[in-house]
Structure formats: C-alpha cells, structure tokens
Enzyme design. Structure first.
Site, PDB file in Angstrom:
ATOM      1  N   CYS A   2      38.582  55.481 -43.674  1.00 15.38           N
ATOM      2  CA  CYS A   2      39.374  54.528 -42.894  1.00 15.38           C
ATOM      3  C   CYS A   2      40.881  54.787 -43.012  1.00 15.38           C
ATOM      4  CB  CYS A   2      39.111  53.109 -43.367  1.00 15.38           C
ATOM      5  SG  CYS A   2      37.385  52.672 -43.338  1.00 15.38           S
ATOM      6  N   TRP A  75      35.613  54.136 -40.706  1.00 16.96           N
ATOM      7  CA  TRP A  75      34.521  55.071 -40.983  1.00 16.96           C
ATOM      8  C   TRP A  75      33.422  54.205 -41.593  1.00 16.96           C
ATOM      9  CZ3 TRP A  75      31.488  57.280 -44.825  1.00 16.96           C
ATOM     10  CH2 TRP A  75      30.966  58.551 -44.552  1.00 16.96           C
ATOM     11  N   ASN A  99      40.721  49.370 -46.066  1.00 12.47           N
ATOM     12  CA  ASN A  99      40.162  50.678 -46.415  1.00 12.47           C
ATOM     13  C   ASN A  99      39.590  50.545 -47.821  1.00 12.47           C
ATOM     14  OD1 ASN A  99      39.628  53.322 -47.052  1.00 12.47           O
ATOM     15  ND2 ASN A  99      41.773  53.954 -47.193  1.00 12.47           N
ATOM     16  N   GLY A 100      38.331  50.935 -48.003  1.00 12.63           N
ATOM     17  CA  GLY A 100      37.721  50.848 -49.334  1.00 12.63           C
ATOM     18  C   GLY A 100      36.377  50.158 -49.250  1.00 12.63           C
ATOM     19  N   GLU A 479      32.188  79.176 -50.097  1.00 12.46           N
ATOM     20  CA  GLU A 479      33.190  78.514 -49.272  1.00 12.46           C
ATOM     21  C   GLU A 479      33.058  78.961 -47.808  1.00 12.46           C
ATOM     22  OE1 GLU A 479      34.929  76.059 -49.380  1.00 12.46           O
ATOM     23  OE2 GLU A 479      36.514  76.344 -47.904  1.00 12.46           O
ATOM     24  N   LYS A 483      32.363  76.432 -44.727  1.00  9.69           N
ATOM     25  CA  LYS A 483      33.278  76.369 -43.573  1.00  9.69           C
ATOM     26  C   LYS A 483      32.496  76.456 -42.273  1.00  9.69           C
ATOM     27  CE  LYS A 483      36.013  75.215 -44.647  1.00  9.69           C
ATOM     28  NZ  LYS A 483      36.554  74.600 -45.783  1.00  9.69           N
ATOM     29  N   GLU A 486      30.191  73.270 -41.651  1.00 11.50           N
ATOM     30  CA  GLU A 486      30.830  71.974 -41.397  1.00 11.50           C
ATOM     31  C   GLU A 486      31.455  71.884 -40.010  1.00 11.50           C
ATOM     32  OE1 GLU A 486      33.739  70.836 -44.399  1.00 11.50           O
ATOM     33  OE2 GLU A 486      34.663  72.805 -44.383  1.00 11.50           O
ATOM     34  N   HIS A 502      14.176  87.304 -54.858  1.00 13.63           N
ATOM     35  CA  HIS A 502      13.291  86.360 -55.544  1.00 13.63           C
ATOM     36  C   HIS A 502      12.898  85.184 -54.655  1.00 13.63           C
ATOM     37  CE1 HIS A 502      13.776  88.677 -59.142  1.00 13.63           C
ATOM     38  NE2 HIS A 502      15.077  88.694 -58.915  1.00 13.63           N
ATOM     39  N   LYS A 601      38.048  63.489 -43.933  1.00 15.62           N
ATOM     40  CA  LYS A 601      38.953  64.349 -44.697  1.00 15.62           C
ATOM     41  C   LYS A 601      39.097  63.848 -46.119  1.00 15.62           C
ATOM     42  CE  LYS A 601      42.081  67.560 -45.113  1.00 15.62           C
ATOM     43  NZ  LYS A 601      41.513  68.913 -45.243  1.00 15.62           N
TER      44      LYS A 601
HETATM   45  C1  G6P Z   1      35.818  66.146 -47.944  1.00 10.23           C
HETATM   46  C2  G6P Z   1      36.583  67.111 -47.064  1.00 10.23           C
HETATM   47  C3  G6P Z   1      36.578  68.496 -47.688  1.00 10.23           C
HETATM   48  C4  G6P Z   1      37.147  68.432 -49.094  1.00 10.23           C
HETATM   49  C5  G6P Z   1      36.402  67.401 -49.957  1.00 10.23           C
HETATM   50  C6  G6P Z   1      37.147  67.139 -51.246  1.00 10.23           C
HETATM   51  O1  G6P Z   1      34.475  66.474 -47.946  1.00 10.23           O
HETATM   52  O2  G6P Z   1      36.002  67.163 -45.783  1.00 10.23           O
HETATM   53  O3  G6P Z   1      37.368  69.371 -46.908  1.00 10.23           O
HETATM   54  O4  G6P Z   1      37.037  69.686 -49.684  1.00 10.23           O
HETATM   55  O5  G6P Z   1      36.324  66.154 -49.280  1.00 10.23           O
HETATM   56  O6  G6P Z   1      38.366  66.523 -50.938  1.00 10.23           O
HETATM   57  P1  G6P Z   1      39.637  66.566 -51.846  1.00 10.23           P
HETATM   58  O7  G6P Z   1      40.668  65.787 -51.092  1.00 10.23           O
HETATM   59  O8  G6P Z   1      39.253  65.922 -53.130  1.00 10.23           O
HETATM   60  O9  G6P Z   1      40.016  67.982 -52.026  1.00 10.23           O
END
Ligand code: G6P
Length: 606
Positions: A2, A75, A99-100, A479, A483, A486, A502, A601
């Site tokens: 949020c 959200w 928010n929370g 990673e 990427k 997602e 395996h 995010k």
């Molecule tokens: C969410 C974001 C990711 C991020 C992760 C950890 O899942 O979409 O991109 O890596 O949170 O977030 P932070 O702010 O703790 O790096």
C-alpha cells in the site's frame, strides 16, 4: 505494498494526490482512492483497479475540489480488491488511509459492533477508522493516542477529522511514512518519490509520533503527547531519479544506471586503494572477530547474499549461512553473540527481513544492514548500516539494487579477508582495483543489448526454461531465473549444473531452452560437459561466458560473451544479459514490465 500520499496547501489537491499515487504505483496495488476536504466535508472517491479507473470514475465533474486530502493505493490483504474494500475508510467524522496490518482487528470489530457500529468492508483498516470515531472527544491527539493503546500490528495512517478542516493527522508504527515540508504546502507519503518534485526536505516519523500538518506548519507530538522539535532531513535523490528519463520502462532505465550506481556506492568506501567501511561504523577489528556470518534477506536481496557467501567464504575463509528471512525467523537459528547477521534489503521495509533483524538482536548477535532507502526501518534498527547508493528503484523487478548489494558484499569480503590476514594488502588492493574497473566493463556488457533482445525473441514462446551454472554462476543463475519468471511469467528454474543428472534432466526436451552461465574459468569445462548433456537431449542452449573462451556452435545455439575479469567479479557483469533477457522477453510478451501481476516492490506484510 500500500502507498499513502497526503497534501495540504494552496493548490487543488485531487490531481496532486493522483499524481503522487502514480509515483507509488511501483509498490504494487490493486485499488486506489482519495479523500478531500470539500466545502468543509470529507468527500471520498475510490475504485478497484488501476489509477486510470479511479480517474475515469472522477470524470464529468466528480473530482472533489479542495486543498487538503489523503490518497491511497491498496494491495489487498483483508478482503478482495473491490470498490468497497478500497481506502479511504471511515465515516463522515473520521476518514483514514492505512498501510500495514492490524493484527487484533477482529476483537476490535466485535467490540465496536457491540457498541452499535456497522461495517461495510472486510478490511482491518475500517476497524481503526471506526475506533477513532468511537474515541473521538473533540481532541484528535488524545483520540489517536487512545487508539494506539488498543491496536496491535503495523501501520502508517493518514487521518482526516471533519472538525479539523485542512489538517492532516499522521502516525506510524513499523510501516513507513514521511512528512514532506514545502513552502505554504506540506505532504505525507510512504516514501520520497511522490514529493520529490515539490520538496526534498522532510521529517521521518518515529514510532508512535503524531504529526499534525496544515499548509503553514507541521507539529509533531511524542508518545507522551508533548510537542517536540525534529531534525529536518534532506533527500539526496533528485527529482529526475524518479522519472523514466526517455526510457520505455523504469526497468530498462535502472539496468542502464548500474555503472553509476556501483560507482556511487563503492567510491566513498575506498581509501588509498583499500576498502574502507569504517565511515559506516564497521571497523576491521569488529570484522575480524565475528565467528560466523548469516546473510538474511528476501527475493533478489537474498540472491545477492548467495553471491556474498561464495566470495566471503572463498576469500576470507569465514563460514557464511544464507537464509530466506521468512524461514530464518521461524527456524530457531543457531545464532550466537559472536556472530554477525547481515540483513540485505533495497527498501529497508521488508517485514520478514525486519523480523529476522529483531530476532538476531534478541539473540545478541551483531547486526549489519545493507539498505538502499535512507532512514528505513531496517536501516534504523540495525547496529551498523551500509547504504547502497542506487537512487530510487521503481521497477518491481530489482536490477540496480542487486548490483550495488553485490558491490558492498565484495568490499566486505575484501576487507574481511585482509583483516583476517588471509590475503595480503597487495592482493586486497588488486581486488579493489578490479572492482573499481567494473563500471567501465559494465558499459561493455550493456552494449550487448541487441544480442540479448534477439535471444529473447527465441525464448518468448517457451513454456519453461532452465538456468544452469556451477559455483558463483549457480548463485547468479538463481537471480536470472527469478528475473525471467517475475516479469515474463514464463516458468523457469535454476539448477546446479552438476546436479541435473540426478533428476531434472528428465525434463529436458527440445521445448525447454537452457541458459547456461559459465563465467568461472576453473569450472568451465565441467559446465560445458553439462551443456553438452542437455544439448544432446534437444535443448536449445544459450551460453553466457567470457570473451576469452571458444565455444562452438555444436555446444551453444547462442553465445553471449562478456569482458573477462577476475572470476570472482564476473557475477556483476553476467547479471546484465540475464536482466536484459528477462526484460526483452517480457516486453515481447506484452507484459506489464514495471508492475508485474501480484507482485509488490516493498513487502511490508509477512
Ligand atoms: C519483493 C520485490 C523484490 C525484492 C524483495 C525484497 O519481492 O519484488 O524485488 O527483491 O521484495 O525486497 P527488499 O526491499 O527487502 O530488498
């Protein structure tokens, strides 16, 4: 998750609120709304969906007029995304955005129902709004304080009381909230991005502080309801940093910002050719006395920790355990006073990472946060913080934050190895010099854009993909795989190349492309053998390697060759084609690159 904005000043606020919310879209949301003081009354407009849906709803003269209001992107947590569940919530007397998560909302709701209150939404937020109404006695500060005593959980709240027109009340516990200080206008926001174009000055609200904000002044009260003076902070992000600057997407912009982000992050931490972390409060003496290291994080930040593990263990010979924060906090980890727990987080607000930090502190371990957002929760609560200087990262898929997290991991590894006496000063300087060359080399990697775009066009129809690698290449391929999935919604998995036989190799057919990362010279032959195994089973293979090796067409269908550097530093370069491939695949599939479905995010709930 949020997002909150609030404005009070001389301008019409509805546009300012919606524009601010657009800048918070990146946090992830599924509905939006605003509340504005209009002719002394609080007028609310809200809608499920994107901000464009809210704007549409406010067409034909329905946009509220006034100079003071609060806005929200939601959200969903309690109750599905719907018009009714969208914020703001409340009644004619008190209206809030939140928010929370309110943990004891059920008890509060039951109590309020017993007092005759009715509820229209399924949200936890509405219970707080109605509770404020229940306690309201004409004095907002007292009312808010009474509410704080009863509510458990995390919250940032923007509050309007009908009896106090053109005044915003704000409070936070755990969830982020700042108060922006303009000229004859003031703001509240979840972070700086919505207000950078108006002001860079702000107050960071501490837990339990109550802000009373009008156009002319901001008053802050502490938990004892006493008026206090707070330090004005100034953001070092400029307004352009939160704009696309001619790029089609924030993600593409942020991929291209990596050379600068790394330079800005490492330059202040290098002195006389040696890593220098003391300015952050991390001395060589402290570093060399830790017994073990835990790196705890979520998502991409956790992947940065995995690379960190390889390099710290290899160079400094100190045991490193990497944990997903949501696992760490519940697995009763064996941390002790002599250990160092490193929390990695772009936002500094991730709920599980923050809980892991609290656990580490409770057990008496030293804590170090590697964080991008200044003054964020994790940064403030850790013993030591090393800020990465990536600037705002708006795209949900993390790119530049990952690179700067890695570059800090390198500095820690170099300094620790030197402090422990495992490497000489000369070797430490040599490694540091190579790290300083990375930004230039990254520009060479960034020039591989078209090649990656072409490869993306070959992958776009795949239903599933496999990433393979060994050692550091394996850590990095995790990673790369994240990427891709997602943002392009193509399933992918990352696998240790030597482990394929395996089980997982049974999935390989000519319909499953494989991306093999092979940048580590000592493991090259081994990885290439695994590549041959998947190729023999029909897979189309992309190999990412250095430009000093020769790999024939019989081994790879497509080759991406990177400038050769110290093996250890290759993840920084090899991340670029991985990011580009994910980006262009998502673009070709027509996906919403910067705001992928279901993702946020900043994950401020567990
Ligand atoms: C969410 C974001 C990711 C991020 C992760 C950890 O899942 O979409 O991109 O890596 O949170 O977030 P932070 O702010 O703790 O790096």
């Amino acid at each position: 998750m949020c997002g909150i904005v609030g404005y009070v000043g001389e301008q019409e606020c509805a546009e300012i609120l919606v524009d601010g919310l657009k800048r918070l879209e990146y946090r992830g949301y599924d509905s939006a709304g605003i509340a504005v003081f209009q002719n002394g009354k609080i007028t609310v407009e809200k809608s499920k969906g994107k901000l464009a849906d809210l704007e549409k709803k406010m067409e034909n003269g329905k946009k509220p007029h006034g100079n003071c209001g609060i806005g929200h992107t939601r959200w969903a947590t309690h109750g599905e995304p719907s018009d009714i569940n969208s914020h703001p919530h409340g009644n004619k007397r008190v209206t809030i955005v939140h928010n929370g998560i309110i943990e004891n909302y059920k008890q509060i709701k039951d109590f309020l129902i017993s007092q005759g209150y009715g509820f229209e939404s399924e949200t936890d937020t509405e219970t707080v709004a109605k509770m404020l109404d229940y306690y309201y006695d004409g004095n907002p500060i007292e009312t808010i304080s009474k509410m704080i005593d009863k509510v458990n959980g995390s919250y940032a709240l923007g509050i309007l009381f009908r009896d106090f027109p053109d005044t915003i009340f704000a409070i936070r516990k755990e969830s982020p909230l700042i108060v922006g200080l303009g000229k004859n206008e003031n703001f509240i926001a979840s972070d700086m991005t919505p207000i950078l174009k108006y002001t860079k000055d702000y107050y960071l609200l501490e837990q339990g502080e109550i802000a009373v904000i009008t156009a002319k002044e901001v008053k802050i009260y502490n938990t004892e309801e006493e008026l206090i003076q707070k330090e004005v902070l100034t953001a070092d992000w400029d307004a352009d940093a939160a704009e696309k600057g001619g790029y089609e997407h924030f993600m593409l912009k942020e991929i291209n910002e990596q050379p600068t982000a790394i330079k800005t992050t490492i330059a202040p931490r290098i002195q006389d050719g040696m890593p220098y972390l003391e300015e952050s409060g991390l001395t060589m003496e402290m570093l060399k006395n830790y017994r073990r290291i835990f790196v705890v994080a979520c998502g991409t930040a956790m992947h940065a920790g995995l690379v960190g593990k390889y390099i710290i263990e290899k160079l400094a010979r100190v045991e490193v355990t990497v944990d997903i924060a949501s696992e760490f906090r519940y697995r009763d980890p064996l941390i002790e006073k002599e250990d160092l727990v490193i929390l990695v987080s772009q936002s500094g607000e991730t709920a599980d990472t923050a809980a892991a930090l609290a656990l580490a502190k409770e057990r008496g371990a030293a804590t170090l946060a590697i964080v991008n957002v200044k003054g964020s929760r994790i940064a403030r609560e850790a013993d030591v913080v090393i800020y990465t200087h990536a600037g705002p990262e708006i795209s949900v898929a993390s790119t530049k934050a990952y690179s700067v997290q890695l570059s800090v991991m390198y500095l820690i590894a170099f300094e620790l190895a030197y402090a422990k006496g495992v490497i000489s000063k000369e070797r430490c300087m040599e490694l540091t010099k190579s790290l300083m060359e990375i930004p230039d080399k990254l520009n060479e990697a960034l020039a591989l854009k078209e090649r990656c775009q072409f490869i993306a066009s070959r992958l776009v129809n795949a239903e599933s993909l496999l990433y393979i690698g060994r050692g550091l290449d394996y850590a990095l391929s995790m990673e790369g795989s994240l990427k891709l999935k997602e943002i392009s919604y193509i399933h992918s998995e990352s696998y240790a190349a030597g482990e394929l036989k395996h089980g997982t190799i049974s999935l390989v057919t000519d319909e499953m492309p494989v991306i093999a990362v092979a940048t580590q010279s000592n493991l090259l032959e081994k990885t290439i053998s695994n590549v041959k195994e998947v190729k023999a089973r029909g897979a189309k293979v992309v190999v990412i390697c250095t430009n000093d090796v020769e790999i024939g067409k019989d081994v790879a269908n497509h080759l991406i060759q990177l400038p050769k550097m110290e093996d250890m530093l290759m993840p920084l370069l090899a991340a670029i084609p991985m990011q580009y491939i994910a980006y262009y695949t998502a673009v070709l599939k027509g996906c919403d690159v910067d705001q992928p479905r279901n993702l946020a995010k900043s994950v401020t709930v567990e």
